[in-house]
Design a protein around this motif. Structure first.
Motif, PDB file in Angstrom:
ATOM      1  N   ILE A  46      -6.870  -2.242  -3.023  1.00  0.00           N
ATOM      2  CA  ILE A  46      -5.853  -1.381  -3.518  1.00  0.00           C
ATOM      3  C   ILE A  46      -5.268  -1.123  -2.146  1.00  0.00           C
ATOM      4  O   ILE A  46      -3.642  -1.778  -1.741  1.00  0.00           O
ATOM      5  CB  ILE A  46      -5.473  -0.189  -4.494  1.00  0.00           C
ATOM      6  N   LEU A  47      -6.392  -0.377  -0.638  1.00  0.00           N
ATOM      7  CA  LEU A  47      -5.450  -0.580  -0.108  1.00  0.00           C
ATOM      8  C   LEU A  47      -5.259  -1.378   1.161  1.00  0.00           C
ATOM      9  O   LEU A  47      -4.006  -1.852   1.355  1.00  0.00           O
ATOM     10  CB  LEU A  47      -6.530   0.431   0.848  1.00  0.00           C
ATOM     11  N   ALA A  48      -6.217  -3.638   0.592  1.00  0.00           N
ATOM     12  CA  ALA A  48      -5.514  -4.254   1.158  1.00  0.00           C
ATOM     13  C   ALA A  48      -4.333  -4.481   1.043  1.00  0.00           C
ATOM     14  O   ALA A  48      -3.288  -4.555   1.997  1.00  0.00           O
ATOM     15  CB  ALA A  48      -6.966  -5.205   1.086  1.00  0.00           C
ATOM     16  N   GLU A  49      -4.142  -4.450  -0.562  1.00  0.00           N
ATOM     17  CA  GLU A  49      -2.455  -4.756  -1.196  1.00  0.00           C
ATOM     18  C   GLU A  49      -1.272  -4.318  -0.468  1.00  0.00           C
ATOM     19  O   GLU A  49      -0.248  -4.637   0.051  1.00  0.00           O
ATOM     20  CB  GLU A  49      -2.467  -5.472  -2.604  1.00  0.00           C
ATOM     21  N   CYS A  50      -1.671  -3.048  -0.278  1.00  0.00           N
ATOM     22  CA  CYS A  50      -1.231  -1.483  -0.350  1.00  0.00           C
ATOM     23  C   CYS A  50      -0.178  -2.140   1.927  1.00  0.00           C
ATOM     24  O   CYS A  50       0.731  -1.746   1.468  1.00  0.00           O
ATOM     25  CB  CYS A  50      -1.270  -0.398  -0.313  1.00  0.00           C
ATOM     26  N   ARG A  51      -1.578  -2.433   2.014  1.00  0.00           N
ATOM     27  CA  ARG A  51      -0.657  -2.368   3.606  1.00  0.00           C
ATOM     28  C   ARG A  51      -0.110  -3.934   4.054  1.00  0.00           C
ATOM     29  O   ARG A  51       0.595  -3.867   4.284  1.00  0.00           O
ATOM     30  CB  ARG A  51      -2.195  -3.337   4.453  1.00  0.00           C
TER      31      ARG A  51
END
Length: 170
Positions: A46-51
């Motif tokens: 999730i964090l990777a896609e948000c970044r």
């Protein structure tokens, strides 16, 4: 087709739904409350896609009242729909940005083809929106927003939130 609205008391990160809505902060990079819980339980995907969203379309962050989707990572869902609620500014606060969170999240859910969507009580934590007013805005907006979503589930963390939403569903 009519959208069914249901209430559940508990932890939104334990819900099984096509999409789980995250009461995100504008950075999209995690935080406290629901946002932190979703990022922790959902995992690094999730964090990777948000970044990646921050690096492309949302360099200055996601604007209040808007919504965007990412993977759900390890959550029991296909997507997380991130929306940024408004901070309550006291009496006379404009309800429109909060209503927009629900409308925009449903719009994104429709684009994804989601049939079940789990919402938290957006802006009622550190953003201080009064629970009774937030419940009114949430329920009225979902009822009045055309959508192909079959079930909207409000997942409410405590008795106070559950009771406020139950009064509005009456």
């Amino acid at each position: 087709m009519t959208t069914t609205i249901t209430l559940v008391q508990g932890d939104i990160t334990h819900q099984s739904a096509d999409a789980i809505v995250n009461a995100a902060n504008s950075s999209l990079l995690g935080g406290g409350g629901v946002d932190g819980a979703i990022h922790r339980r959902g995992g690094p995907e999730i964090l990777a896609e948000c970044r990646a969203l921050r690096a492309s379309r949302y360099g200055r962050g996601l604007p209040t009242g808007q919504a965007v989707a990412t993977t759900a990572g390890r959550l029991d869902a296909r997507w997380v729909i991130h929306t940024v609620g408004p901070v309550h500014q006291g009496p006379g606060s404009d309800p429109e940005p909060l209503a927009s969170c629900y409308r925009e999240s449903l719009r994104v859910a429709d684009e994804l083809g989601a049939r079940t969507v789990a919402f938290p009580a957006i802006s009622t934590g550190v953003y201080r929106w009064p629970m009774d007013d937030a419940a009114r805005i949430a329920v009225e907006t979902v009822r009045n927003t055309p959508t192909a979503v079959d079930e909207v589930r409000f997942v409410l963390f405590d008795d106070r939130a559950y009771e406020a939403f139950a009064r509005r569903l009456g």
